[in-house]
Design a protein around this motif. Structure first.
Motif, PDB file in Angstrom:
ATOM      1  N   GLY A  48      40.247  57.084  57.515  1.00  0.00           N
ATOM      2  CA  GLY A  48      40.527  57.760  58.772  1.00  0.00           C
ATOM      3  C   GLY A  48      39.286  58.196  59.529  1.00  0.00           C
ATOM      4  N   HIS A  49      38.272  58.640  58.817  1.00  0.00           N
ATOM      5  CA  HIS A  49      37.030  59.061  59.482  1.00  0.00           C
ATOM      6  C   HIS A  49      36.366  57.894  60.193  1.00  0.00           C
ATOM      7  CE1 HIS A  49      37.207  63.081  57.861  1.00  0.00           C
ATOM      8  NE2 HIS A  49      37.344  62.601  56.628  1.00  0.00           N
ATOM      9  N   GLU A  50      36.338  56.745  59.554  1.00  0.00           N
ATOM     10  CA  GLU A  50      35.725  55.564  60.171  1.00  0.00           C
ATOM     11  C   GLU A  50      36.568  55.053  61.340  1.00  0.00           C
ATOM     12  OE1 GLU A  50      34.924  52.880  56.922  1.00  0.00           O
ATOM     13  OE2 GLU A  50      33.175  54.048  56.288  1.00  0.00           O
ATOM     14  N   LEU A  51      37.891  55.207  61.266  1.00  0.00           N
ATOM     15  CA  LEU A  51      38.738  54.859  62.417  1.00  0.00           C
ATOM     16  C   LEU A  51      38.423  55.769  63.604  1.00  0.00           C
ATOM     17  CD1 LEU A  51      42.300  54.123  61.002  1.00  0.00           C
ATOM     18  CD2 LEU A  51      40.811  52.547  62.226  1.00  0.00           C
ATOM     19  N   GLN A  52      38.250  57.054  63.337  1.00  0.00           N
ATOM     20  CA  GLN A  52      37.889  58.000  64.407  1.00  0.00           C
ATOM     21  C   GLN A  52      36.526  57.661  64.998  1.00  0.00           C
ATOM     22  OE1 GLN A  52      38.237  61.842  62.525  1.00  0.00           O
ATOM     23  NE2 GLN A  52      40.443  61.927  62.851  1.00  0.00           N
ATOM     24  N   ALA A  53      35.588  57.256  64.150  1.00  0.00           N
ATOM     25  CA  ALA A  53      34.260  56.865  64.638  1.00  0.00           C
ATOM     26  C   ALA A  53      34.360  55.641  65.533  1.00  0.00           C
ATOM     27  CB  ALA A  53      33.315  56.602  63.467  1.00  0.00           C
ATOM     28  N   ALA A  54      35.199  54.674  65.166  1.00  0.00           N
ATOM     29  CA  ALA A  54      35.388  53.477  66.000  1.00  0.00           C
ATOM     30  C   ALA A  54      35.957  53.857  67.367  1.00  0.00           C
ATOM     31  CB  ALA A  54      36.307  52.485  65.294  1.00  0.00           C
ATOM     32  N   ALA A  55      36.872  54.795  67.379  1.00  0.00           N
ATOM     33  CA  ALA A  55      37.432  55.263  68.654  1.00  0.00           C
ATOM     34  C   ALA A  55      36.363  55.973  69.473  1.00  0.00           C
ATOM     35  CB  ALA A  55      38.619  56.184  68.401  1.00  0.00           C
ATOM     36  N   ALA A  56      35.572  56.811  68.832  1.00  0.00           N
ATOM     37  CA  ALA A  56      34.504  57.526  69.537  1.00  0.00           C
ATOM     38  C   ALA A  56      33.464  56.567  70.105  1.00  0.00           C
ATOM     39  CB  ALA A  56      33.839  58.536  68.605  1.00  0.00           C
ATOM     40  N   GLU A  57      33.243  55.438  69.413  1.00  0.00           N
ATOM     41  CA  GLU A  57      32.301  54.425  69.880  1.00  0.00           C
ATOM     42  C   GLU A  57      32.920  53.504  70.929  1.00  0.00           C
ATOM     43  OE1 GLU A  57      31.323  52.423  66.252  1.00  0.00           O
ATOM     44  OE2 GLU A  57      29.975  54.015  65.579  1.00  0.00           O
ATOM     45  N   ARG A  58      34.181  53.746  71.252  1.00  0.00           N
ATOM     46  CA  ARG A  58      34.915  52.940  72.236  1.00  0.00           C
ATOM     47  C   ARG A  58      34.983  51.467  71.826  1.00  0.00           C
ATOM     48  NH1 ARG A  58      35.993  55.129  77.313  1.00  0.00           N
ATOM     49  NH2 ARG A  58      35.709  53.041  78.147  1.00  0.00           N
ATOM     50  N   ALA A  59      35.245  51.240  70.538  1.00  0.00           N
ATOM     51  CA  ALA A  59      35.426  49.877  70.039  1.00  0.00           C
ATOM     52  C   ALA A  59      36.663  49.268  70.682  1.00  0.00           C
ATOM     53  CB  ALA A  59      35.570  49.884  68.525  1.00  0.00           C
TER      54      ALA A  59
END
Length: 168
Positions: free
Chosen positions: A95-106
């Motif tokens: 979940g943390h890495e999914l949130q990071a991907a969203a924050a990076e606008r992947a």
């Protein structure tokens, strides 16, 4: 969401172990599939030459070509690092890495490993319930990865998936 409509549903990822079968695998994929060129095992000049050869084959068959890394080699997008243009695909295992991907606008995120995989032998897997719990929370389109085959994609009930061995 516009990016979901343009992001391919099926993805083939390259690897040293599927290299000999990539041309045939690219030809067998439905048009508008995605191809992620990784080939981390090659020296830089060899890697670029192999990328160019496989990108030509992929484009003849109408596929989206994504390069692992940020090099400006004319790819349609980049995986694991934001490149100069096009799609940006990230990787996540929790979940943390999914949130990071969203924050990076992947534009999309490979969520793995869903099932046991030769890429990461013995690694903990998400399995059906864990994958769905994470994927349904994601604000970024999710691509199932890890031990995926057509049969497992059907079992998972998720439209967007990718494979190394399962498609080559």
């Amino acid at each position: 969401m516009a990016r979901e409509k343009t992001l391919p549903l099926l993805w083939l990822l390259s690897d040293a172990r599927n290299d000999a079968r990539l041309e045939a695998a690219l030809a067998a994929l439905p048009a508008r599939s995605g191809f992620v060129f990784r080939h981390y095992h090659l020296a830089p000049a060899e890697r670029r030459a192999r990328f160019e050869a496989l990108a030509r084959v992929a484009r003849v068959h109408g596929h989206v070509v994504v390069l692992a890394g940020a090099e400006d080699w004319g790819a349609d997008g980049h995986y694991g690092a934001r490149g100069p243009r096009g799609l940006y695909l990230a990787a996540a295992h929790d979940g943390h890495e999914l949130q990071a991907a969203a924050a990076e606008r992947a534009d999309g995120v490979f969520l793995s490993p869903v099932f046991p995989t030769r890429s990461h032998p013995g690694a903990a897997t998400l399995r059906l319930q864990g994958f769905h719990a994470l994927a349904q929370q994601s604000t970024v389109p999710v691509i199932a990865l890890g031990g995926m085959t057509r049969a497992r994609a059907d079992m998972l009930g998720w439209p967007r998936w990718g494979a190394i061995d399962g498609l080559a």
